[in-house]
Design a protein around this motif. Sequence first.
Motif, mmCIF file in Angstrom:
data_model
loop_
_atom_site.group_PDB
_atom_site.id
_atom_site.type_symbol
_atom_site.label_atom_id
_atom_site.label_comp_id
_atom_site.label_asym_id
_atom_site.label_seq_id
_atom_site.Cartn_x
_atom_site.Cartn_y
_atom_site.Cartn_z
ATOM 1 N N ILE A 67 0.840 -1.197 0.000
ATOM 2 C CA ILE A 67 0.000 0.000 0.000
ATOM 3 C C ILE A 67 0.873 1.244 0.000
ATOM 4 O O ILE A 67 2.022 1.194 0.450
ATOM 5 N N GLY A 68 0.322 2.319 -0.496
ATOM 6 C CA GLY A 68 0.977 3.610 -0.414
ATOM 7 C C GLY A 68 1.239 4.260 -1.754
ATOM 8 O O GLY A 68 1.264 5.484 -1.854
ATOM 9 N N GLY A 69 1.449 3.473 -2.798
ATOM 10 C CA GLY A 69 1.747 4.049 -4.100
ATOM 11 C C GLY A 69 0.611 4.904 -4.626
ATOM 12 O O GLY A 69 0.836 6.009 -5.144
ATOM 13 N N ASN A 70 -0.609 4.426 -4.509
ATOM 14 C CA ASN A 70 -1.751 5.214 -4.981
ATOM 15 C C ASN A 70 -1.943 6.465 -4.134
ATOM 16 O O ASN A 70 -2.302 7.517 -4.647
ATOM 17 N N ASP A 71 -1.700 6.337 -2.833
ATOM 18 C CA ASP A 71 -1.805 7.511 -1.959
ATOM 19 C C ASP A 71 -0.812 8.584 -2.406
ATOM 20 O O ASP A 71 -1.163 9.766 -2.494
ATOM 21 N N THR A 104 -0.755 -11.735 16.926
ATOM 22 C CA THR A 104 0.293 -12.759 16.864
ATOM 23 C C THR A 104 0.633 -13.183 15.435
ATOM 24 O O THR A 104 1.444 -14.070 15.226
ATOM 25 N N SER A 105 0.027 -12.534 14.466
ATOM 26 C CA SER A 105 0.229 -12.893 13.067
ATOM 27 C C SER A 105 1.574 -12.412 12.550
ATOM 28 O O SER A 105 2.125 -11.428 13.035
ATOM 29 N N LEU A 106 2.065 -13.098 11.540
ATOM 30 C CA LEU A 106 3.216 -12.614 10.798
ATOM 31 C C LEU A 106 2.694 -11.561 9.836
ATOM 32 O O LEU A 106 1.885 -11.858 8.952
ATOM 33 N N LEU A 107 3.121 -10.321 10.028
ATOM 34 C CA LEU A 107 2.709 -9.205 9.195
ATOM 35 C C LEU A 107 3.880 -8.828 8.288
ATOM 36 O O LEU A 107 4.958 -8.497 8.778
ATOM 37 N N ILE A 108 3.659 -8.923 6.976
ATOM 38 C CA ILE A 108 4.681 -8.605 5.977
ATOM 39 C C ILE A 108 4.198 -7.397 5.190
ATOM 40 O O ILE A 108 3.110 -7.422 4.605
ATOM 41 N N VAL A 109 5.023 -6.351 5.185
ATOM 42 C CA VAL A 109 4.643 -5.088 4.547
ATOM 43 C C VAL A 109 5.668 -4.734 3.470
ATOM 44 O O VAL A 109 6.877 -4.719 3.746
ATOM 45 N N GLY A 110 5.176 -4.438 2.289
ATOM 46 C CA GLY A 110 6.055 -4.029 1.204
ATOM 47 C C GLY A 110 6.245 -2.524 1.173
ATOM 48 O O GLY A 110 5.322 -1.774 1.494
ATOM 49 N N ASP A 111 7.445 -2.112 0.794
ATOM 50 C CA ASP A 111 7.636 -0.693 0.526
ATOM 51 C C ASP A 111 7.268 -0.445 -0.936
ATOM 52 O O ASP A 111 6.711 -1.322 -1.601
ATOM 53 N N ILE A 112 7.534 0.737 -1.456
ATOM 54 C CA ILE A 112 6.990 1.158 -2.745
ATOM 55 C C ILE A 112 8.104 1.310 -3.780
ATOM 56 O O ILE A 112 9.072 2.042 -3.554
ATOM 57 N N ALA A 130 8.957 8.488 2.003
ATOM 58 C CA ALA A 130 7.800 7.606 2.243
ATOM 59 C C ALA A 130 8.279 6.196 2.573
ATOM 60 O O ALA A 130 7.778 5.562 3.515
ATOM 61 N N ASN A 131 9.260 5.690 1.817
ATOM 62 C CA ASN A 131 9.781 4.347 2.102
ATOM 63 C C ASN A 131 10.496 4.295 3.445
ATOM 64 O O ASN A 131 10.390 3.300 4.173
ATOM 65 N N GLN A 132 11.197 5.350 3.799
ATOM 66 C CA GLN A 132 11.831 5.405 5.117
ATOM 67 C C GLN A 132 10.759 5.314 6.216
ATOM 68 O O GLN A 132 10.934 4.599 7.204
ATOM 69 N N ALA A 133 9.649 6.008 6.035
ATOM 70 C CA ALA A 133 8.552 5.945 7.003
ATOM 71 C C ALA A 133 7.974 4.532 7.082
ATOM 72 O O ALA A 133 7.699 4.023 8.182
ATOM 73 N N ILE A 134 7.808 3.883 5.925
ATOM 74 C CA ILE A 134 7.295 2.503 5.910
ATOM 75 C C ILE A 134 8.240 1.594 6.698
ATOM 76 O O ILE A 134 7.793 0.787 7.510
ATOM 77 N N HIS A 135 9.536 1.745 6.495
ATOM 78 C CA HIS A 135 10.525 0.917 7.198
ATOM 79 C C HIS A 135 10.430 1.144 8.704
ATOM 80 O O HIS A 135 10.406 0.181 9.484
ATOM 81 N N HIS A 149 11.127 -1.838 -3.290
ATOM 82 C CA HIS A 149 11.810 -0.737 -3.985
ATOM 83 C C HIS A 149 13.222 -1.151 -4.394
ATOM 84 O O HIS A 149 13.620 -0.977 -5.548
ATOM 85 N N GLU A 150 13.949 -1.703 -3.464
ATOM 86 C CA GLU A 150 15.332 -2.132 -3.732
ATOM 87 C C GLU A 150 15.381 -3.214 -4.811
ATOM 88 O O GLU A 150 16.227 -3.188 -5.702
ATOM 89 N N ALA A 151 14.462 -4.170 -4.726
ATOM 90 C CA ALA A 151 14.454 -5.287 -5.683
ATOM 91 C C ALA A 151 14.114 -4.833 -7.103
ATOM 92 O O ALA A 151 14.581 -5.417 -8.074
ATOM 93 N N PHE A 152 13.300 -3.781 -7.229
ATOM 94 C CA PHE A 152 12.881 -3.303 -8.545
ATOM 95 C C PHE A 152 13.839 -2.264 -9.119
ATOM 96 O O PHE A 152 13.848 -2.042 -10.331
ATOM 97 N N GLN A 153 14.614 -1.623 -8.279
ATOM 98 C CA GLN A 153 15.449 -0.504 -8.718
ATOM 99 C C GLN A 153 16.408 -0.932 -9.834
ATOM 100 O O GLN A 153 17.156 -1.891 -9.698
#
Length: 186
Positions: A67-71, A104-112, A130-135, A149-153
Motif C-alpha cells: 500500500i501507499g503508491g496510490n496515496d 500474533t500474526s506474521l505481518l509482511i509489509v512491502g515498501d513502494i 515515504a519508504n523510510q517511514a514505511i521501514h 523498492h530495492e528489488a525493482f530498482q
Amino acid sequence: MANERIYLALGDSMSIDDYTGVKGGGAVNQFFRSLGSDWSLDDRTFDGCQMAGVPRDGVGDIVTLTIGGNDLLWNKEEYLREGVADFAAEHLALLRALRKQNPTSLLIVGDIYGPAAPLTDAEAHGLAHANQAIHENCREVGARLATIHEAFQGREDSLLCLGIEPTLKGAEVIAGLFADAMTRER
C-alpha cells in the motif's frame, strides 16, 4: 480442514493478477501457492486501493500488505509541497490497526517501488522519505519488511508494464520477497 491456516492479503495492484496477463499470476496468488495445502486465502487486494480503503477487520496467520503508491500518486502535489508526514502517520495508524486485529500474526509489509518513468528530484526525495517511514513503521509494529523498492530498482523496464504495474516477473519478485520475509529472522 481443522488445521487450516489463513493467509490474509491486503493492498493495491502491486499484489493483484490483473496486469500479469496470467490468472493466478499476481504476487498474492504466487505466494499463496508456495504456502502449501493447509492454507486458505482471504484476498482483499484491489486495483487503486489507498490506505483509507484497506479493510481492517480481517484476520490471518500471515498478513501481507502492499500500500501507499496510490496515496502518493493521488496526493502527489500535497506531499511534494508539505512532505510525507501525513502519509507516514496514516501508514502507521493502518499498521497499528492491523496489528491490533492480528496480534500474533506474521505481518509482511512491502515498501513502494519507483515507476519506470524517471522521477523529478523532488519526487524521488518524496518516495525515499515515504519508504523510510514505511521501514520505521514496520519496526514499530513488529512487521517484516519486503524491500520491493530495492528489488525493482534498475529493473523497472522488465518488472513493470504500463509504467507502474507489476508484470508476471514483477509479481514473482514480490512473491519471492514475501517468502523471504516469512522465513528470515526479523
